[in-house]
Design a protein around this motif. Structure first.
Motif, PDB file in Angstrom:
ATOM      1  N   ARG A 232      13.039 -10.978  41.751  1.00 31.94           N
ATOM      2  CA  ARG A 232      12.660 -12.023  40.795  1.00 31.94           C
ATOM      3  C   ARG A 232      11.865 -11.455  39.624  1.00 31.94           C
ATOM      4  N   PRO A 237      16.653 -15.273  39.444  1.00 35.09           N
ATOM      5  CA  PRO A 237      15.996 -16.410  40.130  1.00 35.09           C
ATOM      6  C   PRO A 237      16.619 -16.696  41.484  1.00 35.09           C
ATOM      7  N   TYR A 238      16.508 -15.746  42.409  1.00 29.21           N
ATOM      8  CA  TYR A 238      17.136 -15.881  43.726  1.00 29.21           C
ATOM      9  C   TYR A 238      16.053 -15.996  44.784  1.00 29.21           C
ATOM     10  N   ASP A 239      16.013 -17.137  45.447  1.00 33.87           N
ATOM     11  CA  ASP A 239      15.031 -17.399  46.504  1.00 33.87           C
ATOM     12  C   ASP A 239      15.760 -18.085  47.646  1.00 33.87           C
ATOM     13  N   ARG A 241      14.773 -19.741  50.088  1.00 33.20           N
ATOM     14  CA  ARG A 241      14.298 -21.096  50.375  1.00 33.20           C
ATOM     15  C   ARG A 241      15.075 -22.120  49.560  1.00 33.20           C
ATOM     16  N   LYS A 242      15.485 -21.745  48.339  1.00 35.51           N
ATOM     17  CA  LYS A 242      16.275 -22.622  47.477  1.00 35.51           C
ATOM     18  C   LYS A 242      17.766 -22.512  47.762  1.00 35.51           C
ATOM     19  N   ARG A 255       8.822 -24.255  42.128  1.00 42.14           N
ATOM     20  CA  ARG A 255       9.696 -23.501  41.228  1.00 42.14           C
ATOM     21  C   ARG A 255       9.770 -22.041  41.664  1.00 42.14           C
ATOM     22  N   VAL A 256      10.741 -21.330  41.128  1.00 42.16           N
ATOM     23  CA  VAL A 256      10.941 -19.915  41.440  1.00 42.16           C
ATOM     24  C   VAL A 256      10.571 -19.103  40.203  1.00 42.16           C
ATOM     25  N   ILE A 258      10.132 -16.068  37.609  1.00 42.59           N
ATOM     26  CA  ILE A 258      10.862 -14.821  37.360  1.00 42.59           C
ATOM     27  C   ILE A 258      10.155 -14.026  36.267  1.00 42.59           C
ATOM     28  N   GLU A 274       3.761 -16.758  42.611  1.00 46.53           N
ATOM     29  CA  GLU A 274       4.318 -17.247  43.872  1.00 46.53           C
ATOM     30  C   GLU A 274       3.238 -17.823  44.775  1.00 46.53           C
ATOM     31  N   GLU A 277       2.710 -21.335  43.789  1.00 47.44           N
ATOM     32  CA  GLU A 277       3.777 -22.205  44.289  1.00 47.44           C
ATOM     33  C   GLU A 277       3.617 -22.465  45.789  1.00 47.44           C
ATOM     34  N   GLU A 321      13.243 -16.322  53.499  1.00 47.78           N
ATOM     35  CA  GLU A 321      12.574 -15.710  52.347  1.00 47.78           C
ATOM     36  C   GLU A 321      11.191 -15.268  52.818  1.00 47.78           C
TER      37      GLU A 321
END
Length: 383
Positions: A232, A237-239, A241-242, A255-256, A258, A274, A277, A321
């Motif tokens: 990230r 934007p790869y998570d 959890r999403k 939000r994720v 980056i 993070e 968040e 994640e």
């Protein structure tokens, strides 16, 4: 008129220098070695050497019951015991088709996000230590970490090797004062992060040492299977959890973050963002957690008689994640009470594979902080 003759610079016969950093070196955070080839003071080649801490984790798991491996997962990333349990539990639950009660799902998410706070707080402290800031940031980090470990101890009976998750839920419900203490923690943690950032984020020395250092291009990060904050920070934007919405993460708003440059500074700052968040997720989870069972009836039966747990033949891969990236467990069942195959996809190991790419052209002190920004734990690298 005098003529000026151009004197050519002679070609010097220079030699490269090979330096071994480790395996006993304070910057490696464990028994790990970097073989570095230097041209003057510039790194032209770097080979990570691992394996000093190999403990035969996977073969041990293939010779014991499914539940018997749960406390061994604690020892993979010994900073993130709860999330190690989480990923393994998901894999076996998928393999055996075990449902998890809603309250247990909330408890798992609370533990996972508290673990993320622990991991990222310590990472920042140790990274500043690698930068030469001595122990002040580390001591600040440990002060906050202790508060979370006290919470873990209250419900699991252990501060670091928690062994708290079970197939179908968790082994014990929360104590009466656990949620009030989490509420107090998430009210105060933003203030701590503000203090941390005031000291660090615009510090001239930190910015000079970390910006444009150890750049990881987006394309290389993707092709090398890098995950987590490192990916990230490079702008992807790869998570999970999403992406997977495992457990009940689709119910939570977050939000994720980056980065833009993929350098050491971005990898530092992504962790800060993070954590903010994670605090949002914890706030929602504490407010919305329902009452009910903390382990399914089937899961409770397995917890009492783990040797009799014999999932039908098949295979499953469970991933989460984790604070360091994608942590996955691949489990194959042959119908007996022991896994036929058990494999760990460890983010510390995968993320370490591009260390040389990030260090080429930099100096030795830069390699130390680049390694620190990857965030490895040798128990997870070697297994």
């Amino acid at each position: 008129m005098m003529e000026h003759t151009l004197i050519s610079k002679p070609d010097f016969d220079t030699q490269t220098l090979e330096v071994s950093l480790g395996p006993q070196h304070p910057s490696t955070h464990g028994v790990f070695r970097m073989n570095v080839v230097l041209d003057g003071e510039t790194i032209v080649k770097l080979k990570p050497v691992m394996g000093y801490l190999h403990r035969n984790h996977e073969k041990l798991a293939e010779n014991m019951s499914y539940l018997g491996s749960m406390p061994y997962t604690d020892r993979l990333d010994y900073i993130c015991s709860m999330t190690n349990n989480f990923a393994y539990a998901l894999a076996v639950e998928k393999l055996a088709g075990i449902e998890v009660p809603e309250r247990a799902q909330y408890i798992r998410i609370i533990m996972a996000e508290l673990t993320r706070l622990v991991n990222h707080t310590l990472l920042i402290g140790f990274l500043l230590n690698d930068l030469g800031a001595f122990f002040t940031p580390v001591l600040y980090a440990f002060r906050e970490r202790e508060k979370i470990l006290d919470l873990f101890e209250e419900v699991a009976g252990s501060r670091m090797m928690c062994n708290y998750f079970r197939f179908g839920g968790v082994k014990a419900d929360l104590t009466p004062d656990f949620l009030p203490r989490v509420k107090e923690l998430i009210q105060n943690y933003p203030r701590f992060l503000d203090e941390f950032e005031a000291l660090l984020s615009e510090n001239e020395i930190l910015m000079a040492r970390t910006q444009k250092v150890g750049v990881l291009p987006k394309e290389l990060a993707v092709s090398a299977s890098i995950t987590g904050p490192m990916l990230r920070a490079s702008g992807v934007p790869y998570d999970i959890r999403k992406v997977d919405h495992y457990s009940l993460y689709d119910r939570f708003k977050f939000r994720v973050p980056i980065g833009e440059h993929g350098d050491v500074y971005d990898r530092y700052y992504i962790r800060v963002l993070e954590m903010r968040e994670s605090i949002k997720i914890l706030d929602q989870a504490v407010k919305e957690i329902p009452s009910g069972d903390v382990i399914s009836k089937v899961g409770a039966g397995f917890a009492k008689a783990p040797r009799n747990f014999k999932p039908k033949a098949g295979e499953a891969y469970g991933r989460i994640e984790a604070p360091k990236g994608e942590l996955g467990f691949f489990v194959v069942s042959d119908g007996t009470n022991k896994p036929y195959r058990y494999h760990v996809r460890a983010p510390s190991f995968i993320n370490l594979t591009i260390l040389e790419d990030m260090c080429l052209g930099h100096k030795v002190p830069d390699a130390i902080i680049i390694l620190g920004s990857i965030d490895i734990v040798l128990g997870e690298v070697d297994r």
